[in-house]
Design a protein around this motif. Structure first.
Motif, PDB file in Angstrom:
ATOM      1  N   VAL A   1       0.842  -1.215   0.000  1.00 29.33           N
ATOM      2  CA  VAL A   1       0.000   0.000   0.000  1.00 29.33           C
ATOM      3  C   VAL A   1       0.864   1.248   0.000  1.00 29.33           C
ATOM      4  CG1 VAL A   1      -1.685   1.318   1.341  1.00 29.33           C
ATOM      5  CG2 VAL A   1      -1.954  -1.159   1.092  1.00 29.33           C
ATOM      6  N   LEU A   2       1.953   1.260   0.774  1.00 28.35           N
ATOM      7  CA  LEU A   2       2.810   2.439   0.858  1.00 28.35           C
ATOM      8  C   LEU A   2       3.604   2.665  -0.424  1.00 28.35           C
ATOM      9  CD1 LEU A   2       4.184   2.080   4.510  1.00 28.35           C
ATOM     10  CD2 LEU A   2       2.412   3.630   3.677  1.00 28.35           C
ATOM     11  N   GLN A   3       3.706   1.662  -1.266  1.00 27.37           N
ATOM     12  CA  GLN A   3       4.411   1.822  -2.543  1.00 27.37           C
ATOM     13  C   GLN A   3       3.507   2.322  -3.655  1.00 27.37           C
ATOM     14  OE1 GLN A   3       6.068  -2.071  -3.186  1.00 27.37           O
ATOM     15  NE2 GLN A   3       7.944  -1.625  -2.027  1.00 27.37           N
ATOM     16  N   ILE A   4       2.240   2.479  -3.345  1.00 31.07           N
ATOM     17  CA  ILE A   4       1.309   2.930  -4.397  1.00 31.07           C
ATOM     18  C   ILE A   4       1.536   4.395  -4.786  1.00 31.07           C
ATOM     19  CG2 ILE A   4      -1.138   3.379  -4.875  1.00 31.07           C
ATOM     20  CD1 ILE A   4      -1.793   0.870  -3.256  1.00 31.07           C
ATOM     21  N   PRO A   5       1.727   5.329  -3.831  1.00 33.94           N
ATOM     22  CA  PRO A   5       1.902   6.742  -4.234  1.00 33.94           C
ATOM     23  C   PRO A   5       3.085   6.917  -5.187  1.00 33.94           C
ATOM     24  CG  PRO A   5       1.540   6.570  -1.877  1.00 33.94           C
ATOM     25  CD  PRO A   5       1.746   5.195  -2.373  1.00 33.94           C
ATOM     26  N   THR A   6       2.894   7.878  -6.138  1.00 33.84           N
ATOM     27  CA  THR A   6       3.952   8.143  -7.121  1.00 33.84           C
ATOM     28  C   THR A   6       4.467   9.580  -7.030  1.00 33.84           C
ATOM     29  OG1 THR A   6       2.250   8.694  -8.753  1.00 33.84           O
ATOM     30  CG2 THR A   6       3.068   6.403  -8.707  1.00 33.84           C
TER      31      THR A   6
END
Length: 552
Positions: free
Chosen positions: A409-414
């Motif tokens: 989930v924390l790797q979703i933001p770009t």
């Protein structure tokens, strides 16, 4: 006598019982009349008179029989006391007989041992007699060539002188051959690999006896041989002065054997002196070795005493930790002591000291390990840690899955701002996730600790038995397993190379090629039979000679 007294008492009691039964009948009859006529005064008086008569009769019987009973009881007590004294006397005699029997048995065992020792000594003396007889027979056979007549005419007086020469020569050669056998064996003391007469293993009294025997031989036997040789030379001179041929009065072989025996005796004396110097030089080293050995023994036993005095778990753990810190230094001390002791071998005192110090040192280590193991099992059972670990066994798996999903989930933001915000949390989650593998391994080990310790118990007993074997006490090989394996591998390769070299030297010619071809054919036949029915492969071209030899 006690039985007769008891019978008399029994008769008196029977008479008293019969009198009581007789009056009981009369009293019972009077009581029955009273019950039938309770108001009749005469019946009551009759019952009362019957009871009083019973009491008078019983009192009279007791008065008559009581002295008899007391007398008989007194006689019975005296008889019992006498019998007890006789029994005590018999028991004392029995104990004395047992002691005498024990002494006789001990004397028989000593006589048996003495008899066995006498038989062993007799067998030894018989062997020595056989060896001496064999040596004398060989000496007589060697000297038989000199028992011959003079090869020419001679005066009778000169014949007697010649016979005297032969007899003296035979006597000297026989004695010399016997001495040569003795010194030939003793002078093997300098041979390597322990195949000779071993002086170093002799105790000091035996070695002193050897020196005394050597001095006695040089003083007596050698002097006697020199006198015999001088007598031979005198007789020879008289024969030569009487115009006898010098070859007829030859004593060269006797002189040669005498010189050989004398040189062997001098060599034996030098060996004894060298061994004596070696023992004197090693005395100081031996004293230092025994002093160091006593120090190490005292340290190990003191540590063992300190360890046994510890009862609390943390005290035992502190002791084991201290022992682990000192074990490197102590191993060096024991290695130095072992090297010093090996330089003093063979010596029975040094051997016993090395065995004892190694045994005490190994006992200390093993007992320390067993104490630590016992404490760990005791703490582990009391703490109930396994039950708690099993209760939360799946918690770490669920938490790991939660962290993996959180990382996804924390790797979703770009965008950079969001990435900057979640970066600390993402880093912390990844760090915690990396620590799950050691935590899971620790949990597995804690959950089956008691089971694993139970499984290795038999293996530890075998290891303990191996550690306490005598060969382990005396082993000074400090090589590791890899070093030993490497050395054996090199030895194997060198032997294989040596065999290959031998084959190359001895496998040239048509005969070898014929034998090799037949062996290959038999080998292929056996392989086909073992493999079962298979399709026949295409015939291969014969290999060159060099390749065949190398494959073989």
């Amino acid at each position: 006598m006690a039985v007769a007294a008891c019978d008399a008492v029994r008769l008196a009691c029977d008479e008293l019982r019969r009198s009581a039964e007789l009056h009981d009948t009369v009293v019972a009859k009077a009581e029955a009349e009273v019950r039938a006529r309770p108001d009749d005064y005469d019946a009551q008086e009759n019952a009362k008179g019957a009871f009083q008569e019973k009491c008078r009769q019983l009192g009279g019987v007791l008065e008559v029989n009581m002295p008899i009973i007391e007398e008989k009881l007194k006689a019975a007590r005296e008889a019992i006391e006498n019998e007890r004294q006789e029994l005590a006397s018999i028991e004392q005699q029995n104990a004395e007989l047992k002691s005498v029997k024990k002494e006789i048995k001990q004397q028989l065992e000593e006589e048996k041992l003495s008899h066995d020792a006498a038989r062993l000594e007799e067998a030894t003396l018989n062997n020595r007699l056989a060896e001496t007889t064999k040596a004398c027979t060989a000496a007589r056979k060697a000297a038989s060539a000199y028992e011959e007549k003079a090869p020419f005419e001679y005066h009778p007086d000169q014949g007697k002188l010649y016979a005297q020469l032969l007899q003296a020569k035979l006597k000297v050669l026989t004695a010399l051959e016997s001495h040569k056998v003795v010194f030939a064996h003793r002078n093997t003391a300098t041979k390597p690999h322990g195949h000779g007469y071993d002086l170093q293993r002799l105790e000091q009294p035996d070695f002193d006896k050897l020196k005394e025997d050597a001095a006695t031989w040089m003083a007596k036997d050698l002097t006697q041989l020199e006198e015999d040789i001088s007598e031979l030379e005198r007789i020879k001179k008289e024969l030569i002065d009487a115009k006898w041929p010098e070859e007829a009065a030859d004593i060269y072989d006797a002189l040669e054997n005498f010189n050989q025996v004398k040189n062997a005796a001098n060599r034996w004396t030098e060996i004894l002196e060298a061994e004596d110097r070696r023992r004197n030089d090693m005395q100081g080293t031996l004293q230092k070795f025994m002093k160091d050995d006593a120090k190490l023994l005292h340290w190990c036993r003191q540590e063992r005493t300190n360890m046994e005095a510890q009862t609390e778990p943390h005290h035992v753990q502190e002791f084991c930790a201290s022992l682990i810190q000192n074990i490197g230094t102590m191993e060096e001390n024991f290695a130095h002591l072992g090297d010093t002791g090996e330089a003093l071998l063979p010596n029975k005192l040094v051997e016993r000291a090395l065995v004892e110090v190694n045994e005490v040192w190994l006992n200390l280590q093993v007992n320390a390990y067993e104490s630590q193991r016992h404490i760990m099992l005791e703490i582990h059972q009391k703490s109930k840690l396994e039950n708690e670990v099993r209760a939360f066994a799946h918690f770490s798996t669920k938490l790991k899955r939660f962290f993996e999903e959180t990382i996804k989930v924390l790797q979703i933001p770009t965008d950079s701002e969001s990435i900057q915000v979640v970066a600390p949390v993402l880093s912390q989650c990844r760090k915690l996730l990396e620590e799950f593998a050691p935590h899971s391994l620790l949990a597995d080990h804690l959950s089956d600790f008691a089971l694993r310790m139970e499984h290795i118990r038999d293996n530890y007993q075998v290891l303990r038995q191996t550690v306490f074997s005598k060969l382990t006490f005396l082993s000074s090989d400090r090589r590791t397993v890899d070093e030993v394996a490497s050395q054996r591998r090199e030895e194997y390769l060198s032997k294989v190379a040596e065999i290959d070299q031998w084959l190359k030297l001895h496998t040239e010619g048509e005969n070898w090629e014929s034998i090799h071809t037949r062996v290959r054919r038999i080998q292929n036949m056996i392989e086909k039979q073992l493999a079962g029915p298979v399709e026949e492969p295409a015939k291969e071209e014969p290999a060159p000679k060099e390749e065949e030899e190398e494959e073989y």
